[in-house]
Design an enzyme around this catalytic site. Sequence first.
Site, mmCIF file in Angstrom:
data_model
loop_
_atom_site.group_PDB
_atom_site.id
_atom_site.type_symbol
_atom_site.label_atom_id
_atom_site.label_comp_id
_atom_site.label_asym_id
_atom_site.label_seq_id
_atom_site.Cartn_x
_atom_site.Cartn_y
_atom_site.Cartn_z
ATOM 1 N N ASP A 28 2.790 73.564 8.442
ATOM 2 C CA ASP A 28 3.336 74.175 7.228
ATOM 3 C C ASP A 28 3.954 75.530 7.564
ATOM 4 O O ASP A 28 4.012 75.925 8.739
ATOM 5 C CB ASP A 28 2.267 74.282 6.134
ATOM 6 C CG ASP A 28 1.151 75.265 6.465
ATOM 7 O OD1 ASP A 28 1.348 76.183 7.299
ATOM 8 O OD2 ASP A 28 0.065 75.123 5.884
ATOM 9 N N ALA A 29 4.425 76.221 6.545
ATOM 10 C CA ALA A 29 5.165 77.466 6.761
ATOM 11 C C ALA A 29 4.292 78.604 7.292
ATOM 12 O O ALA A 29 4.808 79.673 7.604
ATOM 13 C CB ALA A 29 5.883 77.882 5.468
#
Lengths: 146, 146, 146, 146
Positions: A28-29
Amino acid sequence: VRPVEDPPVDPDRYPFATTVRVRFAETDAMGVVHHAAYLPYLEEARVDYLDHIGHPYTGIRAEGIDLAVLEVHVKYLAPLRFDDRAEIRLRVGAARGARLVLQYLVRRGDQVVVLATTMHGALDPNGRPVRLPEFLRALDPGKDGA
Amino acid sequence: VRPVEDPPVDPDRYPFATTVRVRFAETDAMGVVHHAAYLPYLEEARVDYLDHIGHPYTGIRAEGIDLAVLEVHVKYLAPLRFDDRAEIRLRVGAARGARLVLQYLVRRGDQVVVLATTMHGALDPNGRPVRLPEFLRALDPGKDGA
Amino acid sequence: VRPVEDPPVDPDRYPFATTVRVRFAETDAMGVVHHAAYLPYLEEARVDYLDHIGHPYTGIRAEGIDLAVLEVHVKYLAPLRFDDRAEIRLRVGAARGARLVLQYLVRRGDQVVVLATTMHGALDPNGRPVRLPEFLRALDPGKDGA
Amino acid sequence: VRPVEDPPVDPDRYPFATTVRVRFAETDAMGVVHHAAYLPYLEEARVDYLDHIGHPYTGIRAEGIDLAVLEVHVKYLAPLRFDDRAEIRLRVGAARGARLVLQYLVRRGDQVVVLATTMHGALDPNGRPVRLPEFLRALDPGKDGA
């Protein structure tokens, strides 16, 4: 998950191990594996374990039994990143009546990444609870005082 | 996707619009939405569109028809990031026999993010191709020379 | 994906192969693998391929180059189901300037499941296009008239 | 999740509610929402809640604080299916030091679907624990003897 102890951190207490490799899609980010992505890892470990003991999950389902997930408890202790290989160790915490409790230790090298517990209920094709198959009940640690 | 033109970039050529909001779980370690996460966005737009025209997908499935995905073609022109709101516009590219072609324009504000085409086949409960329901065939742009 | 031919169905035209095993989490309510779940399979095949040619993707990223996905085209010819093992074969369709085109053949046994093409652009840390690394440009089939 | 009580089933004990609609991609071959898909639902509810109290998560992250997930505990009491609308209610279980505990009640109509708890740790850009922002600590139920 009250009736069983917390998942142990000692790898020797887990009789089974498999490995996963982190896909880019699972990050994820924050740059690490998203917390939801561990549940499919644990599921893959369960499937590998059932293969290992000679009772593939496809066969259990073909006999009309689903092992529905009733409860999950996951502690995230360290992150995994893209392309990491992680070891997932698995043990049976309890296997009585219609309930199966599994415990997991996820590690990257010697580092503990995740400790987890999943509780499952055996269901018939109508979604009603049924007794676990005998080969699972035989794995209950209380059977032989282990 | 040969028989139909490329998805147009002009939003006025799409009769339907819906919105999605990016979940953190849909981002990846590049800090943007992972390319695979757009397919569920397009699927959500399809479901919203079928609701909009008065034929919810749950109803279509209840009548024994699945609209299986046969082909997808996605061009990624700009990224989306966590918490972005995007507009998804949808139009019917073709709806003949057992085949439905849908086109999509995804935008954040005025910026084009994605252009996409999906092709679907109507299947009966045994997985055999069947004609599209009449309400879908009526949407074929060739019907009225559009 | 105009400049290159469609992905061939002949497995011998693909120099690389890897395998995936379907997770339960990747299936949907039609009982088959959801169409979006194939994109992480193709991504895993790309990562395995880059490892195989001695240039792991983590190393490429560490040197400041991302291979962003610009376009995907997937044809779904047969379904995969839970616990299926599938072979993913990969070939380089083109590798010129900043653009890399990869083609994929996914099979279960001898059955063709998916044919796919992905187009990638090399980006620097500021998101600007840069030339592909030399080891990738050397794989362009036009190089030696292949 | 020892320091706080189990999530209550009484909806009136949750000050915030949002809704999700089940995507087809979130279902699995049992015909219901896959257990892993609930974690992004809870995440979406957290993001909506932070918006609601005037502190969007993007703003918190822009100030250099991540609310990493340290622990999740989910009880699955009833399934959701494709296209179901579910209400997710959220309350703060604890907010002290670097730790935030949130509790969730997921319902379809009056039926309880899921009870969940997530524990989060505030991290600085180097991944080191920091105190929760004041607006979060102010939400701790123990503040006013609640």
